[in-house]
Design an enzyme around this catalytic site. Structure first.
Site, PDB file in Angstrom:
ATOM      1  N   TYR A 152      28.811 -31.534  31.545  1.00 38.58           N
ATOM      2  CA  TYR A 152      29.902 -31.955  30.209  1.00 38.58           C
ATOM      3  C   TYR A 152      29.038 -31.707  28.967  1.00 38.58           C
ATOM      4  O   TYR A 152      27.994 -31.810  29.010  1.00 38.58           O
ATOM      5  CB  TYR A 152      30.468 -33.430  30.303  1.00 38.58           C
ATOM      6  CG  TYR A 152      31.382 -33.626  31.583  1.00 38.58           C
ATOM      7  CD1 TYR A 152      32.141 -32.670  32.100  1.00 38.58           C
ATOM      8  CD2 TYR A 152      31.875 -35.094  31.770  1.00 38.58           C
ATOM      9  CE1 TYR A 152      32.990 -33.076  33.092  1.00 38.58           C
ATOM     10  CE2 TYR A 152      32.595 -35.339  32.620  1.00 38.58           C
ATOM     11  CZ  TYR A 152      33.303 -34.299  33.397  1.00 38.58           C
ATOM     12  OH  TYR A 152      34.156 -34.608  34.197  1.00 38.58           O
ATOM     13  N   SER A 202      42.567 -37.710  34.033  1.00 42.76           N
ATOM     14  CA  SER A 202      43.938 -37.253  33.462  1.00 42.76           C
ATOM     15  C   SER A 202      44.996 -37.917  33.702  1.00 42.76           C
ATOM     16  O   SER A 202      46.129 -37.546  33.918  1.00 42.76           O
ATOM     17  CB  SER A 202      44.109 -35.643  33.961  1.00 42.76           C
ATOM     18  OG  SER A 202      45.106 -35.063  33.211  1.00 42.76           O
ATOM     19  N   PRO A 203      44.916 -39.275  33.407  1.00 39.29           N
ATOM     20  CA  PRO A 203      46.044 -40.332  33.862  1.00 39.29           C
ATOM     21  C   PRO A 203      47.367 -39.920  33.029  1.00 39.29           C
ATOM     22  O   PRO A 203      48.362 -40.368  33.169  1.00 39.29           O
ATOM     23  CB  PRO A 203      45.572 -41.462  33.638  1.00 39.29           C
ATOM     24  CG  PRO A 203      44.636 -41.206  32.718  1.00 39.29           C
ATOM     25  CD  PRO A 203      43.857 -39.914  32.948  1.00 39.29           C
ATOM     26  N   LEU A 204      47.207 -39.219  31.813  1.00 33.46           N
ATOM     27  CA  LEU A 204      48.189 -39.156  30.864  1.00 33.46           C
ATOM     28  C   LEU A 204      48.442 -37.589  31.047  1.00 33.46           C
ATOM     29  O   LEU A 204      49.400 -37.076  30.014  1.00 33.46           O
ATOM     30  CB  LEU A 204      47.534 -39.355  29.341  1.00 33.46           C
ATOM     31  CG  LEU A 204      47.332 -40.892  29.165  1.00 33.46           C
ATOM     32  CD1 LEU A 204      47.168 -41.135  27.784  1.00 33.46           C
ATOM     33  CD2 LEU A 204      48.455 -41.778  29.836  1.00 33.46           C
ATOM     34  N   GLY A 263      47.808 -35.446  27.714  1.00 36.51           N
ATOM     35  CA  GLY A 263      48.816 -35.910  26.805  1.00 36.51           C
ATOM     36  C   GLY A 263      50.111 -35.742  27.041  1.00 36.51           C
ATOM     37  O   GLY A 263      51.215 -36.323  26.185  1.00 36.51           O
ATOM     38  N   LEU A 264      50.484 -35.367  28.088  1.00 40.36           N
ATOM     39  CA  LEU A 264      52.181 -34.907  28.355  1.00 40.36           C
ATOM     40  C   LEU A 264      52.750 -36.201  28.378  1.00 40.36           C
ATOM     41  O   LEU A 264      53.897 -36.375  28.081  1.00 40.36           O
ATOM     42  CB  LEU A 264      52.289 -33.864  29.468  1.00 40.36           C
ATOM     43  CG  LEU A 264      53.714 -33.466  29.664  1.00 40.36           C
ATOM     44  CD1 LEU A 264      53.952 -32.379  28.723  1.00 40.36           C
ATOM     45  CD2 LEU A 264      54.072 -32.848  30.965  1.00 40.36           C
ATOM     46  N   LEU A 265      52.128 -37.048  29.044  1.00 39.72           N
ATOM     47  CA  LEU A 265      52.709 -38.508  29.319  1.00 39.72           C
ATOM     48  C   LEU A 265      52.491 -39.457  28.111  1.00 39.72           C
ATOM     49  O   LEU A 265      52.791 -40.733  28.303  1.00 39.72           O
ATOM     50  CB  LEU A 265      52.206 -39.038  30.471  1.00 39.72           C
ATOM     51  CG  LEU A 265      52.449 -38.178  31.708  1.00 39.72           C
ATOM     52  CD1 LEU A 265      51.929 -38.942  33.063  1.00 39.72           C
ATOM     53  CD2 LEU A 265      54.166 -38.171  32.050  1.00 39.72           C
ATOM     54  N   GLY A 275      53.913 -39.193  25.119  1.00 36.88           N
ATOM     55  CA  GLY A 275      54.760 -39.223  23.890  1.00 36.88           C
ATOM     56  C   GLY A 275      54.648 -37.778  23.343  1.00 36.88           C
ATOM     57  O   GLY A 275      55.223 -37.506  22.106  1.00 36.88           O
TER      58      GLY A 275
END
Length: 326
Positions: A53, A216-218, A221-223, A225
């Site tokens: 990273y 990547s729980p969201l 960013g798709l989840l 908003g």
């Protein structure tokens, strides 16, 4: 903050983990320090990084790698919080141009661990994760190398990432024959919109007592908003394209979030953390404000009706073999 055991181990980790992939790369060092300070202040004790990273990740590049670990190492020296966090890093990806500067050979694991310890400016790694499966290296060799790292006090727990269910089963079987604890966790892509791991991996982890660390729980960013952001003209062209492919689901999802009077990101996190076997979810943050905005997912409680509506919007694949057989 609430905490959960990492799989069958006695180790407790915060339900939200701090992802540091962009530290020293998309986030400058000062901002990275502020985010880590805020994370500790909020009770987050699990910091996740990797030797690779801190720069653009590509198989033929080794420039910029290790930067995230170096930033964390300087923060640890400044903050004095080493004993307050569960420090996790990974090895597998190319860290040089040599043929043995990658993968999971005993040769590379020893060198990679020592290099991570130098960059992190610490004498031990709490959770050392294999960043990908290496089917060209026998498990006897991998576990022998990991056992030596544990015996020498350089590593406390071993985890995997991006493994298939059968990789996990083979790895754990080999560890058991050596009377070694083996895998404590598996880190994988898992969220409301990406549920492929539910077919075989999630049941395998649950059966073996291996904790699931969701990244990547969201869903990038798709989840969080995304449809609202597109409507308001605040989304990138890439996000606009992603939203267009799942517009109807996002419309129903964000409508449900409004009914629940909750932020979409918090709903997605609450659903994930309510899934049996999930120990923690890794959340990246570009600012202190963004980090704090996601903390509500820990305390949000979703009722059975809300969970069912989420299942209707984002249906899962089911578990094997029932998912594809009678």
């Amino acid at each position: 903050m609430t905490y959960a055991h990492l799989g069958r181990s006695g180790l407790l980790v915060s339900r939200i983990a701090l992802g540091t992939m962009d530290f020293g790369y998309l986030l400058d060092e000062s901002t990275s320090f502020d985010v880590m300070d805020a994370a500790v202040g909020a009770g987050i004790n699990h910091f996740d990084t990797a030797d690779v990273y801190g720069g653009p990740q590509a198989a033929d590049m080794a420039m910029g790698y290790g930067v995230s670990e170096e930033v964390i190492g300087r923060w640890l020296q400044r903050s004095g919080h080493r004993d307050d966090i569960v420090l996790a890093t990974k090895a597998y990806q190319p860290m040089g141009l040599g043929p043995n500067d990658r993968r999971l050979s005993a040769y590379h694991l020893r060198r990679a661990c020592d290099a991570s310890l130098r960059r992190l400016q610490t004498d031990h790694i709490d959770l050392y994760q294999m960043h990908h499966v290496d089917r060209a290296t026998p498990w006897e060799e991998i576990w022998q190398a990991m056992e030596l790292l544990v015996r020498d006090g350089k590593v406390s727990y071993v985890g995997s990432s991006n493994f298939a269910a059968w990789d996990v089963a083979l790895a754990q079987s080999a560890a058991t024959t050596r009377h070694f604890l083996g895998l404590t966790s598996e880190q994988c892509l898992y969220n409301l919109a990406k549920r492929n791991v539910e077919i075989e991996l999630v049941p395998a982890l649950r059966s073996l007592g291996i904790g699931l660390i969701a990244y990547s729980p969201l869903h990038a960013g798709l989840l969080a908003g995304a449809l609202e952001a597109v409507t308001a003209g605040r989304a990138s062209s890439e996000m606009q394209q992603r939203v267009a492919t799942q517009h109807d689901q996002l419309e129903a999802y964000e409508g449900l979030c409004r009914e629940l009077d909750a932020k979409p990101a918090n709903v997605a996190l609450a659903w994930l953390l309510g899934t049996p076997g999930v120990s923690t979810a890794i959340v990246g943050a570009g600012s202190v404000e963004q980090l704090r905005a996601n903390l509500g997912g820990v305390t949000l409680s979703l009722g059975a009706e809300a969970v069912q509506k989420l299942e209707d919007i984002w249906p899962g694949p089911g578990e094997a073999p029932q998912a594809y057989a009678w």
